[in-house]
Design a protein around this motif. Structure first.
Motif, PDB file in Angstrom:
ATOM      1  N   LYS A  25      -5.025   5.884   0.583  1.00  0.00           N
ATOM      2  CA  LYS A  25      -5.319   7.257   0.989  1.00  0.00           C
ATOM      3  C   LYS A  25      -6.315   7.928   0.044  1.00  0.00           C
ATOM      4  O   LYS A  25      -7.049   8.832   0.431  1.00  0.00           O
ATOM      5  N   ASP A  26      -6.334   7.489  -1.210  1.00  0.00           N
ATOM      6  CA  ASP A  26      -7.248   8.046  -2.209  1.00  0.00           C
ATOM      7  C   ASP A  26      -7.840   6.905  -3.021  1.00  0.00           C
ATOM      8  O   ASP A  26      -7.213   5.857  -3.191  1.00  0.00           O
ATOM      9  N   PRO A  27      -9.049   7.083  -3.545  1.00  0.00           N
ATOM     10  CA  PRO A  27      -9.566   6.083  -4.473  1.00  0.00           C
ATOM     11  C   PRO A  27      -8.761   6.115  -5.767  1.00  0.00           C
ATOM     12  O   PRO A  27      -8.009   7.061  -6.026  1.00  0.00           O
ATOM     13  N   ASN A  29      -7.942   7.141  -9.213  1.00  0.00           N
ATOM     14  CA  ASN A  29      -8.399   8.417  -9.773  1.00  0.00           C
ATOM     15  C   ASN A  29      -7.627   8.800 -11.022  1.00  0.00           C
ATOM     16  O   ASN A  29      -6.471   8.390 -11.222  1.00  0.00           O
ATOM     17  N   MET A  32      -4.000  10.817 -10.838  1.00  0.00           N
ATOM     18  CA  MET A  32      -2.829   9.975 -10.561  1.00  0.00           C
ATOM     19  C   MET A  32      -2.475   9.106 -11.760  1.00  0.00           C
ATOM     20  O   MET A  32      -1.297   8.884 -12.065  1.00  0.00           O
ATOM     21  N   TRP A  62      -1.364   2.564  -5.286  1.00  0.00           N
ATOM     22  CA  TRP A  62      -2.624   2.886  -4.585  1.00  0.00           C
ATOM     23  C   TRP A  62      -2.554   2.526  -3.107  1.00  0.00           C
ATOM     24  O   TRP A  62      -3.414   2.932  -2.327  1.00  0.00           O
ATOM     25  N   ARG A 110     -12.344   1.972  -4.329  1.00  0.00           N
ATOM     26  CA  ARG A 110     -11.630   2.130  -3.073  1.00  0.00           C
ATOM     27  C   ARG A 110     -10.711   0.932  -2.855  1.00  0.00           C
ATOM     28  O   ARG A 110     -11.109  -0.218  -3.047  1.00  0.00           O
TER      29      ARG A 110
END
Length: 352
Positions: A25-27, A29, A32, A62, A110
């Motif tokens: 849902k998110d790269p 980062n 997190m 992830w 990603r």
């Protein structure tokens, strides 16, 4: 259906997709990573700064879909489980997982992933009943490059005829990194790792020091006093193996009643079940650990409440460290702050 007839049908599902390919849902980062490290108490400098990498154990994080989830399972996965259910192997229990880390993950990458049904074992007899171990294997990629794998294994089984499986607490995963901790528990000792180079205490047990990176360590025994740093109350789902934890118990138990001072372990008392408290306990030595809080009703647990280490027998072959709440006036062996100062003084004297 006989084993000879069923197993070839199950075996045919090996290598087939278990879930629809998905994307994180998110790269990867920084926020997190920071939240993870704060929650885990991990101060490794490799996870900070402009060249930071993600902690390897975040690999599965992830891929998680949050409340909205991911597209779901494939038809092959559902067919396999329906085949097992139809043959009478409808009960399920997770047994273990394995992760392999192939390259570090860095902010901005990603994540994509897919999983396959890797293996289905022949029929095995277990204490729960006869069944089949099903292993799924997820491949996790960062910007298209394989970064790691995650294997998840379950047992699909038929409960032993004529009896309901006796509820048991989940077994702790004992490996070469934490075997010393569980050996201490077996002796009613709560052991904390201490870096042999810088003297920093750490918990949970890890293969290396998060402060200086040294792999050399020894262990010190916790004094047993602590306070509730934070806590949650588990209401649902009700799991019978955790029964007895909400029992208030004696509120004036002295330090010689049970636990590390030589008395026997506390016995869990199965009943109808109910909510129970899980605490993040700050030990007198300064490290924190997650355990159950007993000795008071779950709705009377409070942040800052003093607690004392005990060892609870969960079943015939499992004992666990838990913490009994100390009501005002019950006392511990001394204020936590005093013990902290004593430990700090010892570390300073040792050059830590």
């Amino acid at each position: 259906m006989s084993e000879d007839g069923l197993y070839p049908l199950l075996k045919a599902y090996e290598g087939r997709s278990a879930s629809i390919p998905g994307a994180g849902k998110d790269p990867v980062n920084g926020p997190m990573i920071r939240h993870w490290c704060e929650a885990m108490g991990d101060r490794n400098p490799a996870y900070e700064g402009p060249d930071a990498i993600a902690p390897p154990t975040m690999l599965q994080a992830w891929t998680m879909g949050g409340l909205s989830g991911h597209p779901g399972r494939t038809g092959a996965h559902d067919e396999l489980f329906a085949l097992l259910d139809g043959a009478g192997f409808a009960a399920v229990v997770a047994t273990d997982c394995e992760q392999e880390y192939l390259c570090p993950l860095r902010p901005g990458q990603r994540i994509s992933f897919d999983s396959v049904i890797e293996t289905v074992s022949p029929r095995k007899r277990t204490k729960l009943g006869a069944g089949y171990f099903v292993t799924t294997m997820m491949e996790i990629r960062a910007d298209g490059e394989l970064a790691g794998t995650h294997r998840f294994r379950i047992l699909k089984y038929a409960p032993s005829a004529g009896q309901k499986p006796r509820p048991r607490r989940p077994r702790p995963v004992v490996n070469r990194d934490n075997a010393g901790f569980w050996a201490g528990v077996a002796e009613h000792r709560l052991l904390i790792q201490r870096c042999a180079s810088c003297g920093q205490l750490r918990f949970p047990w890890l293969p290396g020091c998060g402060g200086c990176g040294s792999a050399e360590w020894d262990a010190v025994e916790a004094e047993g006093a602590g306070t509730v740093y934070s806590y949650v109350v588990v209401h649902h789902p009700r799991f019978p193996a955790f029964d007895g934890l909400h029992d208030a118990g004696p509120d004036d138990a002295g330090p010689d009643d049970a636990g590390p001072d030589g008395a026997g372990p506390v016995e869990g008392s199965p009943d109808e079940g109910g909510p129970y408290a899980v605490g993040l306990i700050e030990l007198a030595e300064g490290v924190r650990m997650v355990s159950n809080v007993i000795g008071v009703p779950y709705d009377e647990v409070r942040i800052g409440m003093p607690v004392r280490l005990e060892f609870m027998r969960a079943d015939e072959d499992l004992e666990l460290p838990v913490f009994r709440a100390r009501r005002p006036g019950a006392g511990c062996h001394g204020p936590v702050s005093d013990v902290k100062r004593a430990v700090a003084g010892e570390q300073a004297a040792a050059g830590g």
